[in-house]
Design a protein around this motif. Structure first.
Motif, mmCIF file in Angstrom:
data_model
loop_
_atom_site.group_PDB
_atom_site.id
_atom_site.type_symbol
_atom_site.label_atom_id
_atom_site.label_comp_id
_atom_site.label_asym_id
_atom_site.label_seq_id
_atom_site.Cartn_x
_atom_site.Cartn_y
_atom_site.Cartn_z
ATOM 1 N N TRP A 322 0.845 -1.212 0.000
ATOM 2 C CA TRP A 322 0.000 0.000 0.000
ATOM 3 C C TRP A 322 0.868 1.245 0.000
ATOM 4 C CZ3 TRP A 322 -4.214 -1.574 -1.781
ATOM 5 C CH2 TRP A 322 -4.855 -2.727 -1.320
ATOM 6 N N ALA A 323 1.994 1.191 0.750
ATOM 7 C CA ALA A 323 2.906 2.344 0.761
ATOM 8 C C ALA A 323 3.516 2.545 -0.617
ATOM 9 C CB ALA A 323 4.007 2.122 1.802
ATOM 10 N N ARG A 324 3.820 1.419 -1.292
ATOM 11 C CA ARG A 324 4.399 1.528 -2.638
ATOM 12 C C ARG A 324 3.379 2.108 -3.625
ATOM 13 N NH1 ARG A 324 9.946 0.608 -2.270
ATOM 14 N NH2 ARG A 324 9.975 0.205 -4.483
ATOM 15 N N ILE A 325 2.119 1.765 -3.430
ATOM 16 C CA ILE A 325 1.089 2.310 -4.321
ATOM 17 C C ILE A 325 0.971 3.826 -4.102
ATOM 18 C CG2 ILE A 325 -1.416 2.361 -4.715
ATOM 19 C CD1 ILE A 325 -1.295 -0.727 -4.344
ATOM 20 N N GLU A 326 1.025 4.236 -2.837
ATOM 21 C CA GLU A 326 0.994 5.681 -2.558
ATOM 22 C C GLU A 326 2.209 6.350 -3.199
ATOM 23 O OE1 GLU A 326 -1.488 7.535 -1.112
ATOM 24 O OE2 GLU A 326 -2.457 5.616 -1.517
ATOM 25 N N TRP A 327 3.353 5.670 -3.090
ATOM 26 C CA TRP A 327 4.592 6.200 -3.690
ATOM 27 C C TRP A 327 4.441 6.297 -5.217
ATOM 28 C CZ3 TRP A 327 7.311 2.720 -6.906
ATOM 29 C CH2 TRP A 327 8.507 3.202 -7.421
ATOM 30 N N SER A 328 3.724 5.344 -5.810
ATOM 31 C CA SER A 328 3.576 5.347 -7.268
ATOM 32 C C SER A 328 2.772 6.557 -7.752
ATOM 33 C CB SER A 328 2.927 4.043 -7.744
ATOM 34 O OG SER A 328 1.539 4.061 -7.465
ATOM 35 N N LYS A 329 2.078 7.214 -6.813
ATOM 36 C CA LYS A 329 1.298 8.399 -7.205
ATOM 37 C C LYS A 329 2.106 9.684 -7.049
ATOM 38 C CE LYS A 329 -2.858 6.175 -5.452
ATOM 39 N NZ LYS A 329 -3.772 6.172 -4.299
ATOM 40 N N THR A 330 3.350 9.537 -6.626
ATOM 41 C CA THR A 330 4.178 10.723 -6.369
ATOM 42 C C THR A 330 5.104 11.011 -7.539
ATOM 43 O OG1 THR A 330 5.915 9.409 -5.371
ATOM 44 C CG2 THR A 330 4.196 10.257 -3.902
ATOM 45 N N SER A 331 5.699 12.198 -7.489
ATOM 46 C CA SER A 331 6.723 12.540 -8.476
ATOM 47 C C SER A 331 7.973 12.959 -7.713
ATOM 48 C CB SER A 331 6.236 13.678 -9.362
ATOM 49 O OG SER A 331 5.955 14.797 -8.556
ATOM 50 N N ARG A 332 9.005 13.387 -8.410
ATOM 51 C CA ARG A 332 10.261 13.872 -7.826
ATOM 52 C C ARG A 332 10.808 12.898 -6.794
ATOM 53 N NH1 ARG A 332 8.587 20.095 -6.813
ATOM 54 N NH2 ARG A 332 7.555 20.364 -8.777
ATOM 55 N N GLY A 333 11.078 11.670 -7.225
ATOM 56 C CA GLY A 333 11.717 10.695 -6.345
ATOM 57 C C GLY A 333 10.780 10.166 -5.285
ATOM 58 N N GLY A 334 9.518 10.524 -5.356
ATOM 59 C CA GLY A 334 8.566 9.903 -4.451
ATOM 60 C C GLY A 334 8.255 10.729 -3.226
ATOM 61 N N ARG A 335 8.816 11.927 -3.093
ATOM 62 C CA ARG A 335 8.589 12.686 -1.869
ATOM 63 C C ARG A 335 7.312 13.529 -1.912
ATOM 64 N NH1 ARG A 335 12.271 11.085 0.945
ATOM 65 N NH2 ARG A 335 14.443 10.961 0.385
ATOM 66 N N GLN A 336 6.917 13.864 -3.110
ATOM 67 C CA GLN A 336 5.819 14.833 -3.203
ATOM 68 C C GLN A 336 4.674 14.296 -4.051
ATOM 69 O OE1 GLN A 336 7.254 18.650 -4.424
ATOM 70 N NE2 GLN A 336 5.312 19.169 -5.324
ATOM 71 N N TYR A 337 3.467 14.436 -3.590
ATOM 72 C CA TYR A 337 2.317 14.025 -4.382
ATOM 73 C C TYR A 337 2.111 15.003 -5.527
ATOM 74 C CZ TYR A 337 0.781 10.451 -1.243
ATOM 75 O OH TYR A 337 0.701 9.315 -0.518
ATOM 76 N N ASN A 338 1.827 14.496 -6.669
ATOM 77 C CA ASN A 338 1.562 15.367 -7.799
ATOM 78 C C ASN A 338 0.098 15.181 -8.181
ATOM 79 O OD1 ASN A 338 1.321 16.637 -10.208
ATOM 80 N ND2 ASN A 338 3.306 15.954 -10.991
ATOM 81 N N LEU A 339 -0.726 16.035 -7.610
ATOM 82 C CA LEU A 339 -2.171 15.855 -7.771
ATOM 83 C C LEU A 339 -2.591 15.992 -9.218
ATOM 84 C CD1 LEU A 339 -3.319 17.774 -4.604
ATOM 85 C CD2 LEU A 339 -3.160 15.303 -4.950
ATOM 86 N N LEU A 340 -1.930 16.896 -9.922
ATOM 87 C CA LEU A 340 -2.263 17.087 -11.326
ATOM 88 C C LEU A 340 -1.952 15.801 -12.087
ATOM 89 C CD1 LEU A 340 -3.122 19.006 -13.559
ATOM 90 C CD2 LEU A 340 -0.720 19.594 -13.872
ATOM 91 N N ASP A 341 -0.774 15.255 -11.773
ATOM 92 C CA ASP A 341 -0.342 14.024 -12.433
ATOM 93 C C ASP A 341 -1.340 12.899 -12.162
ATOM 94 O OD1 ASP A 341 1.607 12.506 -13.839
ATOM 95 O OD2 ASP A 341 2.064 11.523 -11.957
ATOM 96 N N GLU A 342 -1.813 12.847 -10.894
ATOM 97 C CA GLU A 342 -2.759 11.798 -10.509
ATOM 98 C C GLU A 342 -4.037 11.904 -11.342
ATOM 99 O OE1 GLU A 342 -4.533 9.949 -6.416
ATOM 100 O OE2 GLU A 342 -3.716 11.937 -6.419
ATOM 101 N N GLU A 343 -4.462 13.148 -11.509
ATOM 102 C CA GLU A 343 -5.681 13.377 -12.265
ATOM 103 C C GLU A 343 -5.467 13.030 -13.737
ATOM 104 O OE1 GLU A 343 -9.400 13.831 -12.336
ATOM 105 O OE2 GLU A 343 -8.326 14.012 -10.469
ATOM 106 N N GLU A 344 -4.315 13.461 -14.262
ATOM 107 C CA GLU A 344 -4.041 13.234 -15.676
ATOM 108 C C GLU A 344 -3.841 11.770 -15.999
ATOM 109 O OE1 GLU A 344 -0.654 15.596 -16.481
ATOM 110 O OE2 GLU A 344 -1.828 17.339 -17.042
ATOM 111 N N ASN A 345 -3.297 11.045 -15.005
ATOM 112 C CA ASN A 345 -2.957 9.652 -15.285
ATOM 113 C C ASN A 345 -4.023 8.654 -14.880
ATOM 114 O OD1 ASN A 345 -0.175 9.531 -16.468
ATOM 115 N ND2 ASN A 345 0.139 10.879 -14.724
#
Ligand code: SF4
Length: 371
Positions: A322-345
């Motif tokens: 589950w942590a890896r799935i949350e990480w898969s929604k992040t950008s920049r090495g996994g530290r920051q959520y990219n909400l736009l990216d999440e929406e686009e993808n």
């Protein structure tokens, strides 16, 4: 004595094109299709095998590894474990300059050499070490769950006490290679010659860059790789030209067909799996618990990675599925959520890494593969 053409079918596009070529060249009666079932496949792949059988008029032999004996032997080993040795972490020793390695010496003062003839560096123990023996608590924990489940992937991991990783990819060897080789050896023992057909392309990876089109492995055994020179688009077009549909997973953001998920799954693929097939991560989470119970360390994560923490609870919290799935929604090495990216993808109704939605790509490009 007959020449038997054994094609390893994975449910993916490359093995499908290879199977079609083998049938076209050698005739249906001389081709045996095999499928090594890891137990970690998507239900669409099982259904797709049925579709292929129907379309091609062939029976695909399902091979499934069985680790019952290994699990029972491991149970016995754990229950009887009375070792009293300790295991230590070590660190390398350098000369006073901090750069030159100090060579390891044997009891007579001679420098110890590696198998390649190079001096082995001296190391020293650090820390208080750990007991090698299973603790009574770990024994109870493991013996309570370590029973054969009938699922090859899960049983293999319970037996090993861990999931495979990039550096210890025993899943491929134990669940696929060994099964296929054993099947072919049986045919050879029955007096046949075997040509093993493999759907490998040189442009897939560095490891496959030098793959040969045809090679002799040993007496009575050859390997044929008819699509080594083709691209992914060409093999897809070739199968389409024969009227065979690709595995539906390609139309659902998956760029490869195999385990669901694979331990080497990419960030976007993991994200797509979580969004489209949530039952599979839930199954993996259950497996993480079971395999963790069978591990001396008390935890195991499906997707392993180096972690600086020593506390197993911290490592598990950061690396579980589950942590890896949350990480898969992040950008920049996994530290920051990219909400736009999440929406686009967010997976759309029908998308594909190979442009399968754009029908009409043409089916003649790989025609030469059958020539
Ligand atoms: S490498 Fe991936 S696809 Fe292959 S057996 Fe292991 S988990 Fe499955």
């Amino acid at each position: 004595m007959r020449v038997m053409h054994v094609v390893s079918v994975s449910g993916g596009k490359d093995s499908l094109a290879t199977l079609l070529i083998a049938i076209a060249r050698c005739g249906l009666a001389n081709v045996i299709a095999i499928f090594c079932d890891t137990g970690n496949e998507h239900e669409d792949t099982y259904a797709y095998l049925g579709y292929l059988e129907q379309q091609l008029g062939i029976k695909i032999v399902r091979l499934k590894a069985d680790f019952t004996a290994e699990l029972l032997a491991k149970r016995m080993f754990i229950a009887r474990d009375v070792r009293n040795r300790r295991e230590y972490d070590t660190c390398p020793v350098f000369e006073a300059d901090g750069v030159t390695p100090v060579p390891k010496r044997d009891g007579r003062g001679a420098v110890v050499l590696s198998k390649k003839g190079k001096p082995v560096q001296k190391t020293v123990k650090v820390g208080g070490g750990r007991r090698v023996r299973w603790t009574n608590k770990a024994k109870r924990r493991a013996l309570a769950v370590m029973f054969p489940s009938g699922n090859p992937f899960l049983d293999l991991c319970m037996w090993k006490g861990r999931f495979p990783s990039r550096t210890a990819q025993f899943c491929t060897q134990e669940l696929k290679t060994n099964m296929a080789v054993a099947f072919q050896l049986e045919l050879m023992e029955a007096g046949h010659r075997v040509i093993s057909w493999q759907g490998i392309r040189r442009d897939e990876s560095e490891n496959r860059r030098d793959a040969k089109k045809f090679e002799r492995v040993g007496r009575g055994l050859w390997i044929a790789r008819p699509i080594v020179d083709n691209t992914a688009a060409e093999v897809l077009a070739f199968s389409a030209s024969r009227g065979i549909e690709p595995n539906p997973l390609y139309l659902q953001d998956m760029n490869r067909v195999g385990c669901m998920p694979c331990i080497n799954c990419s960030k976007p693929e993991l994200r797509a799996i979580a969004a489209r097939f949530p039952a599979h991560p839930a199954r993996i989470a259950d497996w993480e618990w079971r395999v963790g119970q069978c591990s001396k360390r008390g935890y195991s994560t499906f997707m392993t990675d180096a972690h600086p923490a020593k506390d197993r609870r911290v490592v598990f919290a950061d690396l579980n599925i589950w942590a890896r799935i949350e990480w898969s929604k992040t950008s920049r090495g996994g530290r920051q959520y990219n909400l736009l990216d999440e929406e686009e993808n967010r997976p759309s109704g029908c998308s594909s890494s190979y442009g399968l939605c754009d029908e009409g790509a043409g089916g003649a490009v790989a025609e030469e593969a059958t020539a």
